[in-house]
Design an enzyme around this catalytic site. Structure first.
Site, short mmCIF file in Angstrom:
data_model
loop_
_atom_site.label_atom_id
_atom_site.label_comp_id
_atom_site.label_asym_id
_atom_site.label_seq_id
_atom_site.Cartn_x
_atom_site.Cartn_y
_atom_site.Cartn_z
N ASN A 7 20.88 66.47 22.67
CA ASN A 7 20.43 67.84 22.45
C ASN A 7 19.47 68.17 23.60
OD1 ASN A 7 19.31 70.22 21.60
ND2 ASN A 7 18.71 69.49 19.58
N ARG A 91 24.98 69.06 21.62
CA ARG A 91 24.68 70.29 20.88
C ARG A 91 24.62 71.41 21.92
NH1 ARG A 91 19.02 72.70 18.93
NH2 ARG A 91 19.88 74.46 17.81
N HIS A 180 22.20 77.63 14.02
CA HIS A 180 21.99 76.53 13.05
C HIS A 180 23.27 76.22 12.28
CE1 HIS A 180 17.44 77.69 12.61
NE2 HIS A 180 17.57 76.70 13.48
N ARG A 241 8.43 83.38 15.73
CA ARG A 241 9.33 84.54 15.92
C ARG A 241 9.18 85.55 14.78
NH1 ARG A 241 14.54 80.85 16.63
NH2 ARG A 241 13.47 79.29 17.85
N ARG A 285 2.57 73.27 7.60
CA ARG A 285 1.58 72.39 6.96
C ARG A 285 0.18 72.96 7.14
NH1 ARG A 285 4.25 67.22 9.51
NH2 ARG A 285 4.49 68.87 11.03
N GLU A 334 12.76 70.95 3.29
CA GLU A 334 12.83 69.61 2.70
C GLU A 334 11.47 69.16 2.16
OE1 GLU A 334 14.55 66.95 5.68
OE2 GLU A 334 16.03 68.50 6.14
N ASN A 335 10.38 69.67 2.79
CA ASN A 335 9.06 69.10 2.48
C ASN A 335 8.07 70.01 1.77
OD1 ASN A 335 9.52 66.50 3.76
ND2 ASN A 335 9.64 67.69 5.64
N GLU A 384 22.13 67.11 11.54
CA GLU A 384 23.00 67.76 12.52
C GLU A 384 23.62 66.74 13.49
OE1 GLU A 384 19.44 70.33 12.81
OE2 GLU A 384 20.82 71.76 13.68
P1 ADP Z 1 12.68 71.99 14.17
O1 ADP Z 1 13.17 73.34 13.77
O2 ADP Z 1 11.92 71.99 15.45
O3 ADP Z 1 13.71 70.89 14.04
P2 ADP Z 1 11.58 70.89 11.72
O4 ADP Z 1 12.86 71.05 10.98
O5 ADP Z 1 11.08 69.49 11.95
O6 ADP Z 1 11.54 71.65 13.09
O7 ADP Z 1 10.46 71.70 10.88
C1 ADP Z 1 9.16 71.84 11.34
C2 ADP Z 1 8.37 72.59 10.28
O8 ADP Z 1 8.38 71.82 9.06
C3 ADP Z 1 6.91 72.83 10.64
O9 ADP Z 1 6.53 74.14 10.29
C4 ADP Z 1 6.20 71.84 9.73
O10 ADP Z 1 4.91 72.26 9.40
C5 ADP Z 1 7.08 71.86 8.51
N1 ADP Z 1 6.79 70.72 7.64
C6 ADP Z 1 7.00 69.41 7.85
N2 ADP Z 1 6.52 68.67 6.83
C7 ADP Z 1 5.98 69.54 5.95
C8 ADP Z 1 5.32 69.41 4.68
N3 ADP Z 1 5.13 68.23 4.13
N4 ADP Z 1 4.93 70.54 4.06
C9 ADP Z 1 5.11 71.75 4.60
N5 ADP Z 1 5.72 71.94 5.79
C10 ADP Z 1 6.15 70.86 6.45
#
Ligand code: ADP
Length: 409
Positions: A7, A91, A180, A241, A285, A334-335, A384
């Protein structure tokens, strides 16, 4: 098959070396700060410690040389010979209107990719650089291009046309493309597996929420609408954005602040979204931490972010005439317990009964709606790179079979 997945961004290259039979990444890593004196290569073999190398990496060709070297390294590598790299999957962000699927890279394909640069001036040039650099180092290894736009290429005209003069669509290919796609495809297919129903019989909304955020409406296995458009700026609020807004706003700001086109572009892409509203951070976060501390602007940013997602859940349910599953993926999807909860709050009328306990205890692929919920809400980690590796394997195998049948060596 062992596939190197690349990528390539403007100053970074993310990679994974994937065994498609085992469906595992034997190694993964990243080269950052390409073109700078203190570039960093981070490499993680699946069975050993992560390493970090700092040095001068002037361009993509040298970066890929380093990636191959570290894969071959006696201490940190996972292969003994370059020949163990069976194929390379890239990618590529924009396939334009030409590519509706992944494709084996040939000279003709390279020409079309270059023709599409105008559509993705930030993303496609480094993707192309990565392909050319790989060709230098691995001239006999087949390469496949997997497009972010491909999964959305079957959207109907009513979803992809903008309300601007039709001639402008024809002349400049100004339409909605969506991005995406690899992630939306992966998680929606996984959702169908989790529900134990045929993909072709389901109506699914996927929310890929990372630094970039987008949603897709997937009806009978096809993406029929998605929130990103001509560029990845449209749709949801993202880290930096703006997402959807009245187009006159930007004209107004340009006039008032005397901004150039380039400055307006930077404002919308780099200084808007979560960072723009909160003035604190583009990182969810940190936004959540600020909300917990009572920061008002961070709360606005969080609320605008989740409200926009909720609105699209409603509009895509209407667009598809129903909904079977809502999927959360990406770093935030996911988080973030709070984002998922706030999006799903008060959606009982759409058939969603949210399960707070499940939402607080997610692990791997799981449901966060109650057993009785008519619409299932799922948390599915995206992958991905695996999709790119599997597409690459399939296309290369098809080509090898074709070569065998036609006697090409
Ligand atoms: P990218 O689009 O660059 O691949 P990611 O899919 O890794 O990025 O997502 C990054 C985002 O996920 C950031 O805004 C980060 O704060 C958020 N994130 C990661 N872990 C957590 C968490 N435990 N709680 C809330 N947000 C989270």
């Amino acid at each position: 098959m062992k596939v190197l997945v690349l990528n390539c961004g403007s100053s970074s290259i993310k990679y994974q070396f994937i065994d498609t039979t085992l469906q595992v990444a034997l190694a993964k890593g990243m080269v950052e700060r390409i073109g700078m004196a203190s570039a960093i290569l981070t490499h993680q073999p699946h069975d050993r410690d992560k390493i970090k190398i700092v040095g001068e990496i002037l361009d993509h060709t040298i970066a890929i040389e380093y990636v191959i070297a570290v894969l071959l390294s006696p201490n940190h590598g996972v292969i003994k010979d370059k020949k163990e790299i069976d194929a390379v999957g890239h990618r590529v962000v924009h396939g334009g209107e030409t590519f509706s699927d992944s494709v084996l890279i040939t000279d003709t394909v390279m020409k079309v990719l270059k023709d599409n640069i105008e559509l993705a001036p930030l993303h496609n040039p480094p993707n192309i650089k990565g392909i050319e650099a790989t060709r230098n180092h691995l001239p006999n290894v087949p390469q496949v291009s997997v497009f972010d736009t491909a999964f959305h290429s079957q959207m109907p005209p009513h979803a992809y046309l903008y309300g601007i003069p039709f001639e402008l669509y024809k002349k400049y290919k100004i339409r909605r493309y969506g991005f995406h796609g690899t992630s939306h495809r992966y998680v929606s297919e996984r959702a169908a597996k989790m529900l134990g129903k045929p993909f072709e019989k389901l109506k699914i909304i996927t929310a890929h929420l990372g630094n970039g955020c987008s949603m897709a409406a997937i009806d009978q296995g096809k993406s029929v609408d998605t929130t990103m458009g001509f560029t990845p700026l449209e749709g949801l609020i993202m880290g930096t954005r703006s997402g959807d807004m009245d187009p006159s706003v930007i004209l107004y700001i340009m006039g008032k602040e005397g901004l150039s086109l380039a400055e307006a572009n930077t404002l919308l892409n780099k200084h808007s979204g979560l960072i723009g509203i909160s003035g604190e951070s583009s990182d969810m976060r940190e936004i959540e931490e600020a909300v917990a501390e009572g920061n008002k602007k961070a709360k606005y940013a969080f609320d605008v972010f989740t409200y926009r997602i909720k609105k699209y859940v409603g509009s895509y349910t209407a667009a598809m005439g129903g909904l079977d599953a809502l999927v959360f993926t990406g770093g935030i999807g996911e988080n973030s317990v709070m984002v998922r909860k706030n999006v799903c709050l008060n959606l009982e009328n759409l058939g969603i009964t949210f399960d707070d306990i499940a939402n607080n205890n997610v692990k791997g692929e799981c449901a966060i709606s109650t057993k009785e919920s008519k619409v299932k809400v799922l948390r599915i980690p995206t992958n991905e790179e695996l999709v790119i590796a599997l597409d690459t394997e399939q296309i290369v195998n098809k080509q090898l079979t074709l070569n065998e049948a036609t006697g090409v060596k």
